[in-house]
Write a protein that holds these residues in place. Sequence first.
Motif, PDB file in Angstrom:
ATOM      1  N   ARG A   1       0.823  -1.212   0.000  1.00 46.59           N
ATOM      2  CA  ARG A   1       0.000   0.000   0.000  1.00 46.59           C
ATOM      3  C   ARG A   1       0.852   1.256   0.000  1.00 46.59           C
ATOM      4  O   ARG A   1       1.908   1.298   0.626  1.00 46.59           O
ATOM      5  N   LYS A   2       0.357   2.274  -0.700  1.00 48.05           N
ATOM      6  CA  LYS A   2       0.926   3.615  -0.603  1.00 48.05           C
ATOM      7  C   LYS A   2       0.221   4.327   0.543  1.00 48.05           C
ATOM      8  O   LYS A   2      -0.975   4.113   0.717  1.00 48.05           O
ATOM      9  N   PRO A   3       0.895   5.183   1.264  1.00 43.56           N
ATOM     10  CA  PRO A   3       2.336   5.458   1.191  1.00 43.56           C
ATOM     11  C   PRO A   3       3.133   4.265   1.722  1.00 43.56           C
ATOM     12  O   PRO A   3       2.642   3.476   2.529  1.00 43.56           O
ATOM     13  N   PHE A   4       4.358   4.167   1.279  1.00 44.19           N
ATOM     14  CA  PHE A   4       5.197   3.022   1.614  1.00 44.19           C
ATOM     15  C   PHE A   4       6.574   3.511   2.060  1.00 44.19           C
ATOM     16  O   PHE A   4       6.984   4.623   1.756  1.00 44.19           O
ATOM     17  N   ASP A   5       7.266   2.649   2.742  1.00 44.51           N
ATOM     18  CA  ASP A   5       8.639   2.903   3.156  1.00 44.51           C
ATOM     19  C   ASP A   5       9.548   2.392   2.031  1.00 44.51           C
ATOM     20  O   ASP A   5       9.492   1.202   1.693  1.00 44.51           O
ATOM     21  N   PRO A   6      10.382   3.264   1.444  1.00 43.90           N
ATOM     22  CA  PRO A   6      11.250   2.822   0.346  1.00 43.90           C
ATOM     23  C   PRO A   6      12.154   1.644   0.707  1.00 43.90           C
ATOM     24  O   PRO A   6      12.416   0.784  -0.132  1.00 43.90           O
ATOM     25  N   SER A   7      12.598   1.583   1.956  1.00 42.94           N
ATOM     26  CA  SER A   7      13.440   0.451   2.369  1.00 42.94           C
ATOM     27  C   SER A   7      12.637  -0.848   2.398  1.00 42.94           C
ATOM     28  O   SER A   7      13.142  -1.909   2.016  1.00 42.94           O
ATOM     29  N   GLU A   8      11.387  -0.759   2.840  1.00 43.06           N
ATOM     30  CA  GLU A   8      10.514  -1.935   2.830  1.00 43.06           C
ATOM     31  C   GLU A   8      10.275  -2.403   1.389  1.00 43.06           C
ATOM     32  O   GLU A   8      10.291  -3.603   1.107  1.00 43.06           O
ATOM     33  N   LEU A   9      10.057  -1.452   0.498  1.00 45.64           N
ATOM     34  CA  LEU A   9       9.877  -1.792  -0.919  1.00 45.64           C
ATOM     35  C   LEU A   9      11.114  -2.510  -1.451  1.00 45.64           C
ATOM     36  O   LEU A   9      11.001  -3.548  -2.104  1.00 45.64           O
ATOM     37  N   ALA A  10      12.292  -1.973  -1.163  1.00 49.50           N
ATOM     38  CA  ALA A  10      13.534  -2.576  -1.653  1.00 49.50           C
ATOM     39  C   ALA A  10      13.705  -3.996  -1.117  1.00 49.50           C
ATOM     40  O   ALA A  10      14.120  -4.900  -1.849  1.00 49.50           O
ATOM     41  N   GLN A  11      13.371  -4.210   0.150  1.00 47.22           N
ATOM     42  CA  GLN A  11      13.470  -5.554   0.731  1.00 47.22           C
ATOM     43  C   GLN A  11      12.497  -6.520   0.067  1.00 47.22           C
ATOM     44  O   GLN A  11      12.835  -7.673  -0.212  1.00 47.22           O
ATOM     45  N   LEU A  12      11.294  -6.050  -0.192  1.00 46.78           N
ATOM     46  CA  LEU A  12      10.283  -6.880  -0.840  1.00 46.78           C
ATOM     47  C   LEU A  12      10.707  -7.233  -2.264  1.00 46.78           C
ATOM     48  O   LEU A  12      10.585  -8.385  -2.698  1.00 46.78           O
ATOM     49  N   VAL A  13      11.239  -6.259  -2.984  1.00 45.10           N
ATOM     50  CA  VAL A  13      11.726  -6.499  -4.348  1.00 45.10           C
ATOM     51  C   VAL A  13      12.830  -7.556  -4.317  1.00 45.10           C
ATOM     52  O   VAL A  13      12.829  -8.491  -5.122  1.00 45.10           O
ATOM     53  N   LYS A  14      13.764  -7.414  -3.392  1.00 46.33           N
ATOM     54  CA  LYS A  14      14.858  -8.378  -3.295  1.00 46.33           C
ATOM     55  C   LYS A  14      14.320  -9.786  -3.072  1.00 46.33           C
ATOM     56  O   LYS A  14      14.760 -10.740  -3.724  1.00 46.33           O
ATOM     57  N   LYS A  15      13.364  -9.934  -2.174  1.00 48.36           N
ATOM     58  CA  LYS A  15      12.751 -11.251  -1.933  1.00 48.36           C
ATOM     59  C   LYS A  15      12.099 -11.799  -3.188  1.00 48.36           C
ATOM     60  O   LYS A  15      12.192 -12.980  -3.482  1.00 48.36           O
ATOM     61  N   MET A  16      11.407 -10.923  -3.910  1.00 51.06           N
ATOM     62  CA  MET A  16      10.651 -11.374  -5.075  1.00 51.06           C
ATOM     63  C   MET A  16      11.546 -11.788  -6.229  1.00 51.06           C
ATOM     64  O   MET A  16      11.248 -12.756  -6.936  1.00 51.06           O
ATOM     65  N   VAL A  17      12.625 -11.084  -6.474  1.00 56.14           N
ATOM     66  CA  VAL A  17      13.476 -11.410  -7.614  1.00 56.14           C
ATOM     67  C   VAL A  17      14.490 -12.508  -7.294  1.00 56.14           C
ATOM     68  O   VAL A  17      15.045 -13.108  -8.196  1.00 56.14           O
ATOM     69  N   ASP A  18      14.685 -12.782  -6.006  1.00 58.80           N
ATOM     70  CA  ASP A  18      15.596 -13.849  -5.619  1.00 58.80           C
ATOM     71  C   ASP A  18      14.927 -15.196  -5.471  1.00 58.80           C
ATOM     72  O   ASP A  18      15.549 -16.159  -5.051  1.00 58.80           O
ATOM     73  N   LEU A  19      13.624 -15.277  -5.799  1.00 61.94           N
ATOM     74  CA  LEU A  19      12.892 -16.550  -5.674  1.00 61.94           C
ATOM     75  C   LEU A  19      13.431 -17.585  -6.629  1.00 61.94           C
ATOM     76  O   LEU A  19      13.831 -17.368  -7.682  1.00 61.94           O
TER      77      LEU A  19
END
Length: 119
Positions: free
Chosen positions: A101-119
Amino acid sequence: MHILLAEDEEQIAKLISYKLSLEGYSVFLAKNGQEAIDHFGSRDWSLLILDIMMPIRDGWQVLKDLRSSQWAKVPVLVLSAKGNQKDITNASELGATQYLRKPFDPSELAQLVKKMVDL
């Protein structure tokens, strides 16, 4: 890793692009849903970050089109101000991998992206 960012709000797009580029990702911007669809075949995408409320074609239509195409396996992170349970359920049913959800924490977004692309 190539990330397609479908986001029509310029400041949010800049913030996401900057944060993810610091993490080593190549981020490509689509300013509306049609641009996102047009970019599907242009690269081997690691992830699509998708806003829901965009001009020309909204994120719901983009998600439907992606999931019914040859790029159906690309993970999708829905990033939207629409955050009620109905929207989250709809995104999941249409094939979204994650919802933030917006608004979001950019660090949380980056962590989520890392999890998703490292699957």
